[in-house]
Enzyme design. Structure first.
Site, PDB file in Angstrom:
ATOM      1  N   CYS A 128      -0.356   5.113  -8.535  1.00  0.00           N
ATOM      2  CA  CYS A 128      -1.595   5.896  -8.469  1.00  0.00           C
ATOM      3  C   CYS A 128      -1.826   6.688  -9.750  1.00  0.00           C
ATOM      4  CB  CYS A 128      -1.555   6.867  -7.303  1.00  0.00           C
ATOM      5  SG  CYS A 128      -1.581   6.081  -5.681  1.00  0.00           S
TER       6      CYS A 128
ATOM      7  N   GLU B  91      -2.819   9.792 -10.086  1.00  0.00           N
ATOM      8  CA  GLU B  91      -2.316  11.171 -10.067  1.00  0.00           C
ATOM      9  C   GLU B  91      -0.829  11.218 -10.401  1.00  0.00           C
ATOM     10  OE1 GLU B  91      -3.959   9.541  -7.797  1.00  0.00           O
ATOM     11  OE2 GLU B  91      -5.477  10.746  -6.791  1.00  0.00           O
TER      12      GLU B  91
HETATM   13  N1  THU Z   1      -5.034   5.133  -5.761  1.00  0.00           N
HETATM   14  C1  THU Z   1      -4.818   6.112  -6.678  1.00  0.00           C
HETATM   15  O1  THU Z   1      -4.756   5.860  -7.883  1.00  0.00           O
HETATM   16  N2  THU Z   1      -4.684   7.371  -6.234  1.00  0.00           N
HETATM   17  C2  THU Z   1      -4.705   7.735  -4.923  1.00  0.00           C
HETATM   18  O2  THU Z   1      -4.384   8.867  -4.598  1.00  0.00           O
HETATM   19  C3  THU Z   1      -5.131   6.777  -3.917  1.00  0.00           C
HETATM   20  C4  THU Z   1      -5.118   5.353  -4.341  1.00  0.00           C
HETATM   21  C5  THU Z   1      -5.148   3.755  -6.226  1.00  0.00           C
HETATM   22  C6  THU Z   1      -4.004   2.880  -5.824  1.00  0.00           C
HETATM   23  C7  THU Z   1      -4.647   1.514  -5.873  1.00  0.00           C
HETATM   24  O3  THU Z   1      -4.575   1.023  -7.188  1.00  0.00           O
HETATM   25  C8  THU Z   1      -6.103   1.766  -5.534  1.00  0.00           C
HETATM   26  O4  THU Z   1      -6.303   3.166  -5.681  1.00  0.00           O
HETATM   27  C9  THU Z   1      -6.514   1.348  -4.129  1.00  0.00           C
HETATM   28  O5  THU Z   1      -5.639   1.876  -3.204  1.00  0.00           O
END
Ligand code: THU
Length: 132
Positions: free
Chosen positions: A52, A54
């Site tokens: 992710c 964050e």
């Molecule tokens: N994702 C994030 O980057 N941050 C989050 O807190 C939620 C989900 C990304 C992970 C994945 O690449 C995409 O969003 C779909 O889940």
């Protein structure tokens, strides 16, 4: 609202690698010394390996010696919030989550502000390890 942190998140989002979900995320973290650390989501053909935005930003901050975050901004298409895993990672480096804002911005420019403590009211803290 800290527009410069949101701007940094929007810029970071352009580097998102999300060919599988098409859900691109950019994050920016302000540390206690005023530096801004950015991250984007990085997916993998082995889906479970996705990182992710964050947590990517937190790793950059900690990897450069900073351990206290003061603010978070997240850019997505729809103003989506950090997932539970990211919230747990964020509170690890927020001594007082009730003074840390999590700002979000959508592709349409809609901005929203949350408190980290509202998003993660019962996170696991280091004190929880000390209870017998
Ligand atoms: N994702 C994030 O980057 N941050 C989050 O807190 C939620 C989900 C990304 C992970 C994945 O690449 C995409 O969003 C779909 O889940």
């Amino acid at each position: 609202m800290d527009d410069s942190l949101l701007d940094a998140a929007v810029k970071a989002r352009q580097y998102a690698y999300a060919p599988y979900s098409s859900y691109r995320v950019g994050a920016a973290i302000l540390d206690s010394e005023g530096s801004v650390w950015t991250g984007c989501n990085v997916e993998n053909v082995s889906y479970g390996l996705a990182i992710c935005a964050e947590r990517s930003a937190v790793c950059r901050m900690v990897g450069e010696g900073q351990r206290e975050l003061k603010g978070v901004a997240v850019a997505t298409r729809d103003g989506g919030l950090p997932c539970g895993m990211c919230l747990q990672t964020l509170i690890e480096f927020a001594p007082d989550p009730s003074v840390v804002y999590v700002d979000t911005i959508s592709e349409s420019g809609l901005k929203k502000r949350y408190l980290l403590s509202d998003l993660m009211p019962f996170g696991f803290r280091s004190d929880d390890l000390k209870r017998t």
